[in-house]
Structures are given as C-alpha cells and as structure tokens.
Design an enzyme around this catalytic site. Structure first.
Site, PDB file in Angstrom:
ATOM      1  N   CYS B  87       0.811  -1.277   0.117  1.00  0.00           N
ATOM      2  CA  CYS B  87      -0.057   0.133  -0.058  1.00  0.00           C
ATOM      3  C   CYS B  87       0.871   1.412  -0.077  1.00  0.00           C
ATOM      4  O   CYS B  87       1.803   1.617  -0.925  1.00  0.00           O
ATOM      5  CB  CYS B  87      -0.832  -0.053   1.186  1.00  0.00           C
ATOM      6  SG  CYS B  87      -2.332   0.980   0.976  1.00  0.00           S
ATOM      7  N   HIS B 195      -3.647  -5.466   1.079  1.00  0.00           N
ATOM      8  CA  HIS B 195      -2.868  -5.748   2.326  1.00  0.00           C
ATOM      9  C   HIS B 195      -2.938  -7.356   2.785  1.00  0.00           C
ATOM     10  O   HIS B 195      -3.908  -7.706   3.600  1.00  0.00           O
ATOM     11  CB  HIS B 195      -3.638  -4.950   3.565  1.00  0.00           C
ATOM     12  CG  HIS B 195      -3.488  -3.320   3.302  1.00  0.00           C
ATOM     13  ND1 HIS B 195      -2.255  -2.818   4.367  1.00  0.00           N
ATOM     14  CD2 HIS B 195      -3.943  -2.556   2.811  1.00  0.00           C
ATOM     15  CE1 HIS B 195      -2.362  -1.514   3.927  1.00  0.00           C
ATOM     16  NE2 HIS B 195      -3.445  -1.245   3.328  1.00  0.00           N
ATOM     17  N   GLU B 197      -1.235  -8.469   5.024  1.00  0.00           N
ATOM     18  CA  GLU B 197      -1.008  -8.875   6.665  1.00  0.00           C
ATOM     19  C   GLU B 197      -2.491  -8.810   7.462  1.00  0.00           C
ATOM     20  O   GLU B 197      -2.736  -9.357   8.348  1.00  0.00           O
ATOM     21  CB  GLU B 197       0.001  -7.869   7.078  1.00  0.00           C
ATOM     22  CG  GLU B 197      -0.438  -6.539   7.213  1.00  0.00           C
ATOM     23  CD  GLU B 197      -0.666  -5.522   6.004  1.00  0.00           C
ATOM     24  OE1 GLU B 197      -0.467  -6.273   4.835  1.00  0.00           O
ATOM     25  OE2 GLU B 197      -0.959  -4.422   6.205  1.00  0.00           O
TER      26      GLU B 197
END
Lengths: 90, 227
Positions: B87, B195, B197
């Site tokens: 990002c 994302h 994660e």
C-alpha cells in the site's frame, strides 16, 4: 563574489497529457449543474511559490527546476512549469 | 533459524504492527526499523508497510523516499534482498524509483476500504515464489491513491518481462491493466496495494494473505544473510 539576489519562483505541476485526471474530470462534469455551460478541458494541478537566493536569474532557474524535478513533481505522471522573476519585495 | 524481517517505520506509518504480528505468526521474526536508521544489516527481508508516511503530503511517498533509511533499502534491494512494499510502502517504492510507474487517485475519487479478489500472475517473485499462477485470493484494500499507472513503454516492458505479479479480478480503482502489484527486474522487489497482513489469520476473517507472506519468508530464508 557576486552579490546574492532574491528571485520569486512559481512552479505549476500538472498531470501529463494522457494520464487520467479524475479531479479535473469530476470538476468538469459538475460545472453544467452550476450553470457553467461550455467549459471544457478542465485539468487540476498544484501551484507552489517560493523564494530562491542566487547570483543571477539563470542560476535561480536551474535551482528551482531541480526542486521541481526532484520533489514537487513526479516525472512519471506529472510535468512542471517553472517561472522565475526578480523578487518584488526585498 | 527464523528469517529476520525488518519492518520500516516512517512517521505516519500505521500498519507496522499488523505486519510484525503476521510475520511472527507465520514463523518469521520481525523488528521495526526507524526511518532515521542508515543500516538494515542483519535482516533477510524488508517490508515497507502501509499508512500515511509523512502525512502523504505533496504525494504519497514523496517525502518518505528521502528518508535516511531509503539509502539502505536501495542497497539491500540492489544486493538481491527481498523487499515488499504494501500500500503506502508500494507508493514509497515507486517514488524512490525502486519500482516503475506511479499510483494516482482512484478512478471515481473514492477512498476504497473493502476486500477484493486478486489473482496471482507470477510464481517467481519474492512475494509469490511457489504460489501457483492463477491462485485467487481475497485481500483487503484500503487506499485513495491505488490507481496504478505508467507510460506505454513501461507497461509493454512489464508485460514482456512478466513483472505484473498480481492483478485485480474486478478492477476496483482504475489501475492500468488491472495491475495490483508489480516487481522489479530482479523480481526481489515487489509492491502491491492490497494488504496481505490484514488477511493472515482466520480470526481476521481471512487468511488468504498468509500464502504471500509465507512465500516472502521462504524468499528471506533463501537469501545469503540467512545462511
């Protein structure tokens, strides 16, 4: 050593031709609703002003252009126009 | 020994703990690296996490690229070390010239916060090694400037060299050629807007992103520093 002078710099940053400008397009689409017919080609951008100390105008322009190219504009998507003139007030 | 991952922290970064936690859960060891650091010695991989580095002033990543740590990041990348920008981290890597192209405002001028289907296009990059091409992952996106763009010559190069790592199955932001992630020539530097994660544990609603971070840890384990 040449005396330093001050120069007023204006840098205008616009998206390069061919790069989508969603802000400009949105503004253009909004204008008819506000009664502004016949306004086309809206492009959005940024304007920066600063003052540069330099021995002469060409040195001031070179430094201002470097600031524009290295930081103010991303050359991948933007182009900049640099205007330099002697400072209006000391 | 667990691969050591450096998670680079700029003022305004806000996904560093998500990345650190995910790496730890997947068997790596993550440590934060402050942006004033000038060395990343001892790390096997680097993550530039999401957020709003330096407030995204001027352009996302425009100020962060001049941080002292970025010299060390560039050296690490040049030596073949795995570097992933997520990002805002992707935006920093493009501004720094470590990845081609740029990320501009989303088509439609909306901040997007949703989960989108993303297709893995390459199985030979630091983030996707061993992940079958065509794998579809549901990954969170959370961005205003995620609309990938580059000039026609660069796009042709990315396609010819197989450097489009991830594509959106249903383009949410106007990205050129549905690009969600790209890599450098060496395939060790990868940037992506989604994302992984935030989708690394079933408790978060999805662990689709774990496959990518696990691949990163595999890449990290293969670097000389880990030996």
């Amino acid at each position: 050593m040449a005396a330093m002078r001050q120069f007023d710099v204006r840098v205008e940053v616009l998206l390069r031709a061919g790069i989508a400008d969603p802000q400009g397009a949105t503004i253009e689409r909004a204008l008819p609703a506000l009664g502004f017919a016949g306004v086309t080609g809206v492009r959005s951008g940024k304007s920066f002003r600063f003052r540069v100390d330099a021995a002469d105008g060409s040195v001031a322009r070179a430094r201002a252009t470097e600031v524009a190219d290295r930081l103010l504009a991303n050359p991948v998507i933007e182009e900049s126009v640099v205007t330099v003139e002697p400072a209006s007030t000391p | 020994m667990a691969p050591r991952v450096g998670v680079v922290l700029f003022p305004g970064t806000n996904c560093e703990h998500d990345a650190t936690l995910a790496v730890g859960q997947l068997g790596g060891r993550a440590d934060l690296v402050w942006h004033h650091e000038t060395s990343v010695a001892g790390f096997d991989a680097l993550i530039l996490p999401g957020g709003f580095a330096h407030g995204d002033y001027l352009r996302p990543g425009a100020i962060a690229r001049f941080s002292p740590v970025m010299g060390a990041v560039a050296e690490f990348a040049a030596a073949g070390g795995p570097v992933v920008g997520i990002c805002n981290g992707f935006q920093v890597l493009t501004e720094a010239g470590l990845l081609p192209g740029a990320l501009q405002k989303n088509r439609g001028l909306r901040f997007l916060c949703t989960t989108v289907p993303v297709r893995v296009e390459r199985d030979d990059t630091a983030l996707t090694t061993g992940v079958p091409v065509g794998t579809e992952l549901g990954l969170p996106i959370n961005h205003f400037e995620g609309n990938y763009t580059c000039d026609a010559r660069t796009l042709a190069l990315l396609r010819d060299e197989g450097r489009v790592v991830l594509r959106y199955a249903d383009n949410p932001n106007g990205s050129l050629d549905d690009i969600a992630g790209v890599c450098n020539e060496g395939r060790n530097v990868v940037g992506l807007m989604p994302h992984p994660e935030r989708a690394s544990d079933r408790l978060l609603g999805s662990d689709d992103g774990a496959v990518l971070l696990t691949a990163l840890l595999r890449s990290a384990g293969a670097t000389p520093a880990a030996a």
